[in-house]
Design an enzyme around this catalytic site. Sequence first.
Site, mmCIF file in Angstrom:
data_model
loop_
_atom_site.group_PDB
_atom_site.id
_atom_site.type_symbol
_atom_site.label_atom_id
_atom_site.label_comp_id
_atom_site.label_asym_id
_atom_site.label_seq_id
_atom_site.Cartn_x
_atom_site.Cartn_y
_atom_site.Cartn_z
ATOM 1 N N CYS A 1 0.890 -1.156 0.044
ATOM 2 C CA CYS A 1 0.076 0.006 -0.118
ATOM 3 C C CYS A 1 1.029 1.179 0.136
ATOM 4 O O CYS A 1 1.787 1.678 0.883
ATOM 5 C CB CYS A 1 -0.858 0.130 1.124
ATOM 6 S SG CYS A 1 -1.856 1.496 1.148
ATOM 7 N N VAL A 2 0.806 2.223 -0.941
ATOM 8 C CA VAL A 2 1.524 3.328 -1.192
ATOM 9 C C VAL A 2 1.529 4.324 0.055
ATOM 10 O O VAL A 2 2.431 4.783 0.524
ATOM 11 C CB VAL A 2 1.439 3.900 -2.707
ATOM 12 C CG1 VAL A 2 -0.111 4.492 -2.479
ATOM 13 C CG2 VAL A 2 2.411 5.088 -2.817
#
Lengths: 117, 135
Positions: free
Chosen positions: B80-81
């Site tokens: 997840c960025v």
Amino acid sequence: MKFLYIFTRSAYGNSIAREALDMALASAAFDQEVSLVFAQEAIYQLVMQQNSANTEKKPHLGVINALPLYDIDDIYYLAEDSSTYNLPPAALVPQAKALSAEQFSSLMSSADRIQSF
Amino acid sequence: MSLSFALLVSGQPCTDQASLSALRFCKAALDSGHSVYRVFFFNDGVHCASRFITPPQDEISVPKQWQALQQEFAIDLVVCVSSALRRGIVDAKEAERYELGGHNMADGFTIGGLGQWVDACIQADRVVRFGSNTQ
């Protein structure tokens, strides 16, 4: 698809509260039907009188109040928690509604995806 | 019956048993003929993608185990960025964008958005989360 998110953490003590809420927003942004239940300590996320200044965190209410903009209207807390934590409905954001244990259970039965954080 | 799984890993590899449990679950599912649509690393789970994790030689390296599994089964490991950037897990592209002067994401993992997790929840038959709520 019906996504149900069950939150159990208060707003500022742990990063999961905010990040899981972002996940719920993403689900709504992808056109899923999203319901949120703020159970146990997560009921504190719905308190209207919040001041996060001393925590040096962004105010949590900003996201809570933005939920209807993402078409998230099913925002709930448990009636039982409201009395346990001594947070009457008037102390909570007006977009949140109380759920009885029975209603909570039928909400879970009707969901396709349940995730708790 | 063969099922596809979407796995969410939200526990960090050193403190929380969750990432190891996720690995074992993933192996068991694949060995039993099921498929894994995607593994999504979220919140503290993003630390599983750090190639700088260097345990003593007689201890398991969680990132290396995920990499080995990824190579064997070509599973989709997505980090997840927003969780990753907050915690200092970056790939070459993000390092360049934010001018960080270095990157630490292990090969085999890719950076992605929460939309990829939502997609995984929709596509997979079962969604399983690994990560304790009590940290």
